[in-house]
Design a protein around this motif. Structure first.
Motif, PDB file in Angstrom:
ATOM      1  N   ALA A  44       0.959  -1.041   0.051  1.00  0.00           N
ATOM      2  CA  ALA A  44      -0.057  -0.033  -0.139  1.00  0.00           C
ATOM      3  C   ALA A  44       0.843   1.149  -0.094  1.00  0.00           C
ATOM      4  CB  ALA A  44      -0.958   0.175   1.011  1.00  0.00           C
ATOM      5  N   MET A  46       0.784   3.672   1.800  1.00  0.00           N
ATOM      6  CA  MET A  46       1.257   4.278   3.183  1.00  0.00           C
ATOM      7  C   MET A  46       2.367   3.674   3.919  1.00  0.00           C
ATOM      8  SD  MET A  46      -0.010   1.846   5.074  1.00  0.00           S
ATOM      9  CE  MET A  46      -0.051   2.592   6.591  1.00  0.00           C
ATOM     10  N   ARG A  72       0.635  -7.011  -4.333  1.00  0.00           N
ATOM     11  CA  ARG A  72      -0.603  -7.685  -3.605  1.00  0.00           C
ATOM     12  C   ARG A  72      -0.662  -9.321  -4.174  1.00  0.00           C
ATOM     13  NH1 ARG A  72      -5.267  -3.587  -1.798  1.00  0.00           N
ATOM     14  NH2 ARG A  72      -3.812  -2.256  -0.691  1.00  0.00           N
ATOM     15  N   MET A  91       0.340   2.950  -6.457  1.00  0.00           N
ATOM     16  CA  MET A  91      -0.918   3.590  -5.583  1.00  0.00           C
ATOM     17  C   MET A  91      -0.622   5.112  -5.490  1.00  0.00           C
ATOM     18  SD  MET A  91      -2.618   2.251  -2.120  1.00  0.00           S
ATOM     19  CE  MET A  91      -3.693   1.213  -2.959  1.00  0.00           C
ATOM     20  N   TRP A 165     -10.127   0.606   7.103  1.00  0.00           N
ATOM     21  CA  TRP A 165      -8.938  -0.054   6.592  1.00  0.00           C
ATOM     22  C   TRP A 165      -8.057  -0.304   7.570  1.00  0.00           C
ATOM     23  CZ3 TRP A 165      -4.038   0.849   5.631  1.00  0.00           C
ATOM     24  CH2 TRP A 165      -3.407  -0.040   4.491  1.00  0.00           C
ATOM     25  N   ASN A 205      -9.709   5.581  -2.274  1.00  0.00           N
ATOM     26  CA  ASN A 205      -9.918   5.161  -1.058  1.00  0.00           C
ATOM     27  C   ASN A 205      -9.457   6.053  -0.011  1.00  0.00           C
ATOM     28  OD1 ASN A 205     -10.673   3.876   1.505  1.00  0.00           O
ATOM     29  ND2 ASN A 205      -9.149   2.363   1.238  1.00  0.00           N
ATOM     30  N   VAL A 207      -8.806   7.070   3.651  1.00  0.00           N
ATOM     31  CA  VAL A 207      -8.496   6.324   5.043  1.00  0.00           C
ATOM     32  C   VAL A 207      -8.309   7.581   6.237  1.00  0.00           C
ATOM     33  CG1 VAL A 207      -7.474   4.777   6.459  1.00  0.00           C
ATOM     34  CG2 VAL A 207      -7.492   4.393   4.126  1.00  0.00           C
ATOM     35  N   ASP A 234      -4.554   9.113   4.910  1.00  0.00           N
ATOM     36  CA  ASP A 234      -3.886   8.199   4.021  1.00  0.00           C
ATOM     37  C   ASP A 234      -4.850   7.923   2.809  1.00  0.00           C
ATOM     38  OD1 ASP A 234      -3.198   5.924   2.725  1.00  0.00           O
ATOM     39  OD2 ASP A 234      -3.731   4.530   4.175  1.00  0.00           O
ATOM     40  N   THR A 235      -4.527   8.357   1.718  1.00  0.00           N
ATOM     41  CA  THR A 235      -5.606   7.894   0.437  1.00  0.00           C
ATOM     42  C   THR A 235      -4.940   7.180  -0.395  1.00  0.00           C
ATOM     43  OG1 THR A 235      -5.491   9.540  -1.214  1.00  0.00           O
ATOM     44  CG2 THR A 235      -6.511  10.485   0.855  1.00  0.00           C
ATOM     45  N   GLY A 236      -5.488   6.464  -1.071  1.00  0.00           N
ATOM     46  CA  GLY A 236      -5.019   5.543  -2.239  1.00  0.00           C
ATOM     47  C   GLY A 236      -5.963   5.475  -3.424  1.00  0.00           C
TER      48      GLY A 236
HETATM   49  N1  SER Z   1      -3.980   2.392   2.373  1.00  0.00           N
HETATM   50  C1  SER Z   1      -5.221   2.545   1.860  1.00  0.00           C
HETATM   51  C2  SER Z   1      -5.460   1.576   0.650  1.00  0.00           C
HETATM   52  O1  SER Z   1      -4.292   0.844   0.537  1.00  0.00           O
HETATM   53  C3  SER Z   1      -5.191   3.854   1.122  1.00  0.00           C
HETATM   54  O2  SER Z   1      -4.302   4.288   0.724  1.00  0.00           O
HETATM   55  O3  SER Z   1      -6.425   1.124   0.198  1.00  0.00           O
END
Ligand code: SER
Length: 341
Positions: A44, A46, A72, A91, A165, A205, A207, A234-236
């Motif tokens: 991720a 973050m 992943r 991401m 999350w 997303n 968070v 934290d956004t993704g």
């Molecule tokens: N940590 C969250 C995700 O992986 C947002 O960055 O979706």
């Protein structure tokens, strides 16, 4: 819009290009080899910032943005069969460490998604966007409805498994709010993301990082140990999913970057993409896994029997097996990875 353009628009917007004057420090992607004993690979955006969220290290900036390489492998069996599962992805993220919180994150995301392409945005029509919030997150729902103007019927509430999350291991966590794009009735039933996640594709997303979690057994089964030292963001946004939408292709395997590998595999075997479902799946698996292999090798992983080495070995073995299934017994890894970028 090419993947490279999506990436540069993201970084420009957060660095210095949003109307709220919230500048962010651009942080280059970290290596896929996570500096974290709980994680095999960075999964991720973050992950490199985890010590900042936990208050273990004082961040050198209050706001940051990055486009982080991620691997992943949990959903590896879905790769090639769905429109949206990739083992490697980038991401795009924006992060606040004790600076702006829900209101800032939501306003920034809305501005970038809906700003016209001519003004640096991604140009999504507002009426095609849906959002979800965590069950009791009235604050986020209110911001979406009252400040942004999303009608209540396009704001859905979901439970812990979907809208809370965490990294899947002990660390920072919090309720999240996801933004979905309605691809239209040809992709599934009406009713928003709770009804159909193929039609309504998750793009972003957000968070709201506010707690620390302990060890547990599932997405919604772990203890909350306490509050983080500061409320953070934290956004993704998955670059490949965004590219699929903005390039008008059916799935993430057909976007500009990944299609180069898919086309290479097709040229090497003479199997035409689109001729039948079985070989299409094989071509998509090959494109995905060869790309992941190239990225792992680029960060210094070598094939092995355990840990990261085993992940790479599995990716390569599945690539080679699928090439055999569609007719090539030649040593193809080199040529396929050369097509990856
Ligand atoms: N940590 C969250 C995700 O992986 C947002 O960055 O979706």
């Amino acid at each position: 819009m090419e993947s490279a353009e999506i990436r540069s628009r993201w970084l420009c917007f957060f660095e210095n290009g949003n109307s709220q004057g919230l500048t962010h420090t651009v942080v280059p992607s970290a290596s896929l080899i996570a500096d974290d004993p709980n994680l095999l690979l960075v999964n991720a955006g973050m992950v490199p910032f985890k010590p900042f969220f936990l208050g273990e290290i004082t961040p050198p900036y209050k706001r940051a943005t990055s486009v982080q390489k991620c691997v992943r492998t949990l959903d590896i069996d879905e790769v090639g069969k769905t429109t949206r599962h990739a083992s490697f992805f980038q991401m795009c993220g924006n992060f606040s460490f004790g600076d702006y919180f829900k209101e800032g994150a939501i306003a920034l995301a809305w501005e970038l998604l809906t700003n016209p392409v001519s003004k640096g945005g991604y140009g999504f029509p507002e009426e095609k966007l849906w959002v979800t919030v965590y069950l009791d997150d009235d604050e986020a729902a209110d911001i979406w409805h009252k400040k942004i103007g999303i009608p209540l019927e396009r704001i859905q509430r979901r439970d812990m498994a979907d809208n809370f999350w965490s990294m899947g291991v002990p660390g920072p966590c919090g309720p999240c709010s996801e933004i979905y794009y309605d691809r239209g009735p040809q992709y599934g039933v009406e009713g928003g993301p709770i009804a159909d996640e193929n039609r309504y594709m998750e793009v972003w997303n957000l968070v709201f990082m506010q707690n620390e979690r302990g060890a547990g057994t599932g997405k919604d089964d772990f203890p909350i140990l306490g509050e983080l030292p500061a409320k953070s963001i934290d956004t993704g946004l998955g670059l490949e999913r965004m590219a699929a939408l903005l390039q008008g292709v059916e799935n993430i395997y057909e976007i500009d970057t990944t299609a180069q590998i898919l086309n290479k595999a097709s040229a090497l075997t003479g199997v035409k993409y689109g001729s039948d479902e079985k070989s299409d799946i094989a071509l998509r698996v090959i494109a995905d896994h060869a790309r992941t292999s190239a990225m792992l090798i680029g960060d210094g992983v070598t094939p092995g029997n355990e840990g990261r080495g085993y992940v790479l070995r599995r990716m390569m073995r599945r690539t080679i097996r699928n090439m055999r299934l569609i007719g090539s017994h030649d040593p193809i890894m080199g040529e396929l990875t050369l097509a990856a970028n």
